[in-house]
Write an enzyme that holds these catalytic residues in place. Structure first.
Site, PDB file in Angstrom:
ATOM      1  N   GLY A 260       0.750  -1.246   0.000  1.00  0.00           N
ATOM      2  CA  GLY A 260       0.000   0.000   0.000  1.00  0.00           C
ATOM      3  C   GLY A 260       0.780   1.296   0.000  1.00  0.00           C
ATOM      4  O   GLY A 260       0.177   2.375  -0.105  1.00  0.00           O
ATOM      5  N   GLU A 302       4.195  -6.359   1.443  1.00  0.00           N
ATOM      6  CA  GLU A 302       3.683  -6.706   0.107  1.00  0.00           C
ATOM      7  C   GLU A 302       3.581  -5.481  -0.803  1.00  0.00           C
ATOM      8  O   GLU A 302       2.493  -5.131  -1.259  1.00  0.00           O
ATOM      9  CB  GLU A 302       2.275  -7.323   0.251  1.00  0.00           C
ATOM     10  CG  GLU A 302       2.181  -8.519   1.174  1.00  0.00           C
ATOM     11  CD  GLU A 302       0.726  -8.922   1.474  1.00  0.00           C
ATOM     12  OE1 GLU A 302      -0.200  -8.183   1.099  1.00  0.00           O
ATOM     13  OE2 GLU A 302       0.536  -9.984   2.083  1.00  0.00           O
ATOM     14  N   GLY A 304       3.492  -3.309  -4.103  1.00  0.00           N
ATOM     15  CA  GLY A 304       3.246  -3.535  -5.520  1.00  0.00           C
ATOM     16  C   GLY A 304       3.552  -2.260  -6.278  1.00  0.00           C
ATOM     17  O   GLY A 304       4.591  -2.098  -6.910  1.00  0.00           O
ATOM     18  N   ARG A 305       2.641  -1.291  -6.156  1.00  0.00           N
ATOM     19  CA  ARG A 305       2.743  -0.035  -6.881  1.00  0.00           C
ATOM     20  C   ARG A 305       4.118   0.634  -6.737  1.00  0.00           C
ATOM     21  O   ARG A 305       4.697   1.087  -7.723  1.00  0.00           O
ATOM     22  CB  ARG A 305       1.687   0.941  -6.335  1.00  0.00           C
ATOM     23  CG  ARG A 305       1.656   2.283  -7.041  1.00  0.00           C
ATOM     24  CD  ARG A 305       0.813   3.297  -6.252  1.00  0.00           C
ATOM     25  NE  ARG A 305      -0.410   2.738  -5.723  1.00  0.00           N
ATOM     26  CZ  ARG A 305      -1.587   2.721  -6.354  1.00  0.00           C
ATOM     27  NH1 ARG A 305      -1.715   3.273  -7.520  1.00  0.00           N
ATOM     28  NH2 ARG A 305      -2.644   2.180  -5.781  1.00  0.00           N
ATOM     29  N   ARG A 341      -6.966   3.574 -14.971  1.00  0.00           N
ATOM     30  CA  ARG A 341      -6.875   4.306 -13.693  1.00  0.00           C
ATOM     31  C   ARG A 341      -7.577   5.665 -13.697  1.00  0.00           C
ATOM     32  O   ARG A 341      -8.292   5.981 -12.752  1.00  0.00           O
ATOM     33  CB  ARG A 341      -5.419   4.451 -13.242  1.00  0.00           C
ATOM     34  CG  ARG A 341      -4.680   3.105 -13.064  1.00  0.00           C
ATOM     35  CD  ARG A 341      -3.403   3.226 -12.262  1.00  0.00           C
ATOM     36  NE  ARG A 341      -3.671   3.516 -10.877  1.00  0.00           N
ATOM     37  CZ  ARG A 341      -3.600   4.687 -10.324  1.00  0.00           C
ATOM     38  NH1 ARG A 341      -3.189   5.729 -11.011  1.00  0.00           N
ATOM     39  NH2 ARG A 341      -3.903   4.857  -9.063  1.00  0.00           N
ATOM     40  N   CYS A 371     -15.801   4.739 -27.036  1.00  0.00           N
ATOM     41  CA  CYS A 371     -17.088   5.434 -27.116  1.00  0.00           C
ATOM     42  C   CYS A 371     -17.717   5.726 -25.767  1.00  0.00           C
ATOM     43  O   CYS A 371     -18.833   5.295 -25.483  1.00  0.00           O
ATOM     44  CB  CYS A 371     -18.044   4.586 -27.938  1.00  0.00           C
ATOM     45  SG  CYS A 371     -17.250   4.013 -29.422  1.00  0.00           S
ATOM     46  N   GLU A 372     -16.995   6.376 -24.894  1.00  0.00           N
ATOM     47  CA  GLU A 372     -17.612   6.908 -23.692  1.00  0.00           C
ATOM     48  C   GLU A 372     -16.738   8.023 -23.130  1.00  0.00           C
ATOM     49  O   GLU A 372     -15.515   8.009 -23.304  1.00  0.00           O
ATOM     50  CB  GLU A 372     -17.878   5.835 -22.644  1.00  0.00           C
ATOM     51  CG  GLU A 372     -16.749   4.923 -22.284  1.00  0.00           C
ATOM     52  CD  GLU A 372     -17.232   3.828 -21.315  1.00  0.00           C
ATOM     53  OE1 GLU A 372     -17.435   4.164 -20.150  1.00  0.00           O
ATOM     54  OE2 GLU A 372     -17.407   2.670 -21.745  1.00  0.00           O
ATOM     55  N   TYR A 400      -0.761  -1.357 -12.196  1.00  0.00           N
ATOM     56  CA  TYR A 400      -2.201  -1.357 -12.452  1.00  0.00           C
ATOM     57  C   TYR A 400      -2.535  -0.727 -13.805  1.00  0.00           C
ATOM     58  O   TYR A 400      -3.558  -0.078 -13.966  1.00  0.00           O
ATOM     59  CB  TYR A 400      -2.945  -0.665 -11.299  1.00  0.00           C
ATOM     60  CG  TYR A 400      -2.610  -1.275  -9.946  1.00  0.00           C
ATOM     61  CD1 TYR A 400      -3.042  -2.560  -9.638  1.00  0.00           C
ATOM     62  CD2 TYR A 400      -1.824  -0.599  -9.012  1.00  0.00           C
ATOM     63  CE1 TYR A 400      -2.710  -3.151  -8.419  1.00  0.00           C
ATOM     64  CE2 TYR A 400      -1.488  -1.174  -7.790  1.00  0.00           C
ATOM     65  CZ  TYR A 400      -1.934  -2.449  -7.505  1.00  0.00           C
ATOM     66  OH  TYR A 400      -1.608  -3.038  -6.306  1.00  0.00           O
TER      67      TYR A 400
HETATM   68  N1  LLP Z   1      -1.514  -6.750  -0.584  1.00  0.00           N
HETATM   69  C1  LLP Z   1      -2.854  -6.864  -0.728  1.00  0.00           C
HETATM   70  C2  LLP Z   1      -3.581  -7.834   0.086  1.00  0.00           C
HETATM   71  C3  LLP Z   1      -3.526  -6.041  -1.660  1.00  0.00           C
HETATM   72  O1  LLP Z   1      -4.839  -6.138  -1.792  1.00  0.00           O
HETATM   73  C4  LLP Z   1      -2.784  -5.114  -2.429  1.00  0.00           C
HETATM   74  C5  LLP Z   1      -3.447  -4.252  -3.420  1.00  0.00           C
HETATM   75  C6  LLP Z   1      -1.383  -5.050  -2.250  1.00  0.00           C
HETATM   76  C7  LLP Z   1      -0.794  -5.882  -1.309  1.00  0.00           C
HETATM   77  C8  LLP Z   1      -0.506  -4.118  -3.032  1.00  0.00           C
HETATM   78  O2  LLP Z   1      -0.814  -2.787  -2.800  1.00  0.00           O
HETATM   79  P1  LLP Z   1       0.136  -1.648  -3.413  1.00  0.00           P
HETATM   80  O3  LLP Z   1       1.470  -1.753  -2.715  1.00  0.00           O
HETATM   81  O4  LLP Z   1       0.236  -1.881  -4.852  1.00  0.00           O
HETATM   82  O5  LLP Z   1      -0.577  -0.386  -3.100  1.00  0.00           O
HETATM   83  N2  LLP Z   1      -5.904  -0.749  -8.997  1.00  0.00           N
HETATM   84  C9  LLP Z   1      -5.689   0.209  -7.931  1.00  0.00           C
HETATM   85  C10 LLP Z   1      -4.964  -0.394  -6.764  1.00  0.00           C
HETATM   86  C11 LLP Z   1      -5.609  -1.653  -6.221  1.00  0.00           C
HETATM   87  C12 LLP Z   1      -4.885  -2.228  -5.054  1.00  0.00           C
HETATM   88  C13 LLP Z   1      -5.419  -3.566  -4.687  1.00  0.00           C
HETATM   89  N3  LLP Z   1      -4.705  -4.254  -3.630  1.00  0.00           N
HETATM   90  C14 LLP Z   1      -4.959   1.427  -8.518  1.00  0.00           C
HETATM   91  O6  LLP Z   1      -4.646   1.429  -9.702  1.00  0.00           O
HETATM   92  O7  LLP Z   1      -4.729   2.387  -7.811  1.00  0.00           O
END
Ligand code: LLP
Length: 442
Positions: A260, A302, A304-305, A341, A371-372, A400
């Site tokens: 997160g 964990e 990701g982003r 996004r 088309c939106e 994402y």
């Molecule tokens: N762990 C769990 C259990 C999660 O549900 C998520 C993301 C992560 C880790 C990784 O989170 P990050 O470090 O990437 O923030 N599509 C959305 C974001 C959805 C996040 C879903 N869960 C966007 O483009 O902002």
């Protein structure tokens, strides 16, 4: 990789917050010209920097090096095999949410890196039987379980397969984190996790099953969270629960703080100031403090982003520039099916012309051809003037972006290129229309 895309890199230079920079008037990804990549592979095209991904992931590894910890990259942010392989080679763990993502980790890590599967955590609010079975057979590190019903199913499947299932209950800490409501997950009103107050009784009941091993506790409060205090608050709640669980006789060995950590999408596109290294150190220090009383427990995180977002851009060509009333629309060949996004979260992405503009800037809407009206990348954005046929780059699209792409409007998915210094490799070719319809029955 072609000779066309080979360029010298400035080795030893500090890693900027983004890999995209002008060399002369030409926008490059590290040592590779984007114009040349577009010529060779067409558009829309995702372009990623391997150097930036390694750097970002390495920041987490370094920041947690002083303690027992595993950095489990959240596969959903960008699940392309070549990117997973790059991370597996660095010793990454993986946070998965489906049997499909498990299969990706298996393929990306290859025969020589079976250990990667032992560093997988399986999250998600609803898991199917085949997914649980596949993960049990793969010998993953643990399941992040989100309800007592799921725990019951896990015990059943573990018994059927004759293996013990390691699990961590995902608790809902009821902590507010400032982010978009669609990606905030840590409040009592959200579908995620189990109320902290109920956890002790669930662990007690789970201990009756010989097929369940209560290995840890987990939490995840949401995504794109810029402040570190909410992470610390959530982990502090988990830490006190771990104390109680241990006094109940459970051998808790891991604590998962979730993902997160947010980035700065509004950072200057040409002179980024975002200090990723500092942010990760601040995050690690806050988690360290919140979990100080934990004793022996492996910390899992964990991200990701944070690892991939700023390492990637979406390269797209202008199809038409048109005026409707007072508005100017720059219609590009990428669309909401490539990067959803902005449409889904009203997300801001900086956009740069690939040939550095000389002309005055104008306020434009950058939109796709779908088309939106939700199909947009930017509204009323001041940008150097661009013409039909020119290229622009949508920044911070590495997370994402591709992983949330679709075939809406029967549009084939984009190709992807991974740049490593002055080398560029195609890591996913453009989907063909034949492939796009291959599963359909007529
Ligand atoms: N762990 C769990 C259990 C999660 O549900 C998520 C993301 C992560 C880790 C990784 O989170 P990050 O470090 O990437 O923030 N599509 C959305 C974001 C959805 C996040 C879903 N869960 C966007 O483009 O902002």
């Amino acid at each position: 990789m072609s000779a066309l895309t080979r360029r010298a890199t400035g080795k030893g230079a500090a890693v900027a917050a983004r890999p995209f920079h002008y060399r002369g008037r030409a926008l490059c990804c590290d040592g590779v010209s984007l114009e040349e990549l577009a010529e060779e592979h067409g558009t829309p095209l995702y372009v990623y920097s391997a150097q930036q991904i390694r750097y970002r992931f390495g920041l987490f590894q370094e920041a947690f090096a002083g303690r027992e910890a595993t950095v489990c990259y959240a596969v959903k942010a960008n699940s392309s095999l070549a990117i997973l392989r790059l991370l597996a080679e660095m010793g990454a763990g993986f946070d998965i949410v489906s049997g499909g993502e498990l299969e990706r980790v298996r393929r990306a890590s290859g025969q020589e890196n079976k250990a990667a599967l032992g560093r997988v955590v399986f999250s998600g609010a609803g898991k199917q039987v085949w997914e649980i079975d596949a993960a049990l057979k793969a010998g993953i590190l643990l399941f992040n379980v989100e309800s007592e019903a799921e725990l019951g199913l896990l015990a059943e499947r573990a018994e059927a397969l004759g293996v013990r299932a390691r699990f961590a209950l995902r608790v809902n800490p009821d902590v507010f984190a400032e982010t978009h409501p669609y990606i905030s997950t840590g409040l009592g009103s959200h579908k995620f996790g189990v109320e902290v107050g109920l956890a002790r009784a669930i662990y007690r009941r789970a201990a009756r099953s010989q097929w369940l091993d209560a290995a840890g506790v987990s939490v995840h409060i949401g995504s794109q969270i810029r402040a570190v205090a909410p992470f610390a608050a959530a982990l502090a709640r988990v830490a006190s629960l771990v104390g109680e669980l241990r006094s109940d006789g459970h051998e808790i060995r891991t604590v998962d703080a979730g993902g997160g950590l947010g980035i700065d999408y509004n950072d200057s596109p040409t002179e980024p100031k975002f200090d990723a290294a500092r942010k990760v150190r601040e995050y690690a220090a806050a988690l360290g403090k919140a979990s100080a009383g934990l004793g022996a427990a492996r910390l899992l995180v964990e991200p990701g982003r944070f690892v991939v977002a700023q390492a990637g851009g979406l390269l797209t060509r202008v199809l038409v520039v048109k005026k409707n009333g007072a508005k100017t629309f720059v219609i590009v060949d990428a669309a909401m099916n490539d990067l959803i996004r902005p449409a889904l979260y009203q997300a801001h992405h900086e956009i740069l012309p690939v040939a550095k503009g000389r002309g005055a800037s104008a306020k434009v809407d950058v939109v796709g051809p779908i088309c939106e009206s939700g199909d947009f990348f930017a509204h009323d954005r001041a940008m150097a003037k661009v013409k039909a046929g020119e290229l622009v780059l949508v920044l911070d699209a590495g997370a994402y972006g591709m992983s949330e792409s679709s075939n809406y409007n029967t549009r084939a998915r984009a190709a992807e290129v991974l740049v490593d210094g002055d080398e560029a490799s195609l890591i996913r070719r453009r989907e063909t229309l034949k492939e796009l319809m291959a599963a359909e029955i007529l």
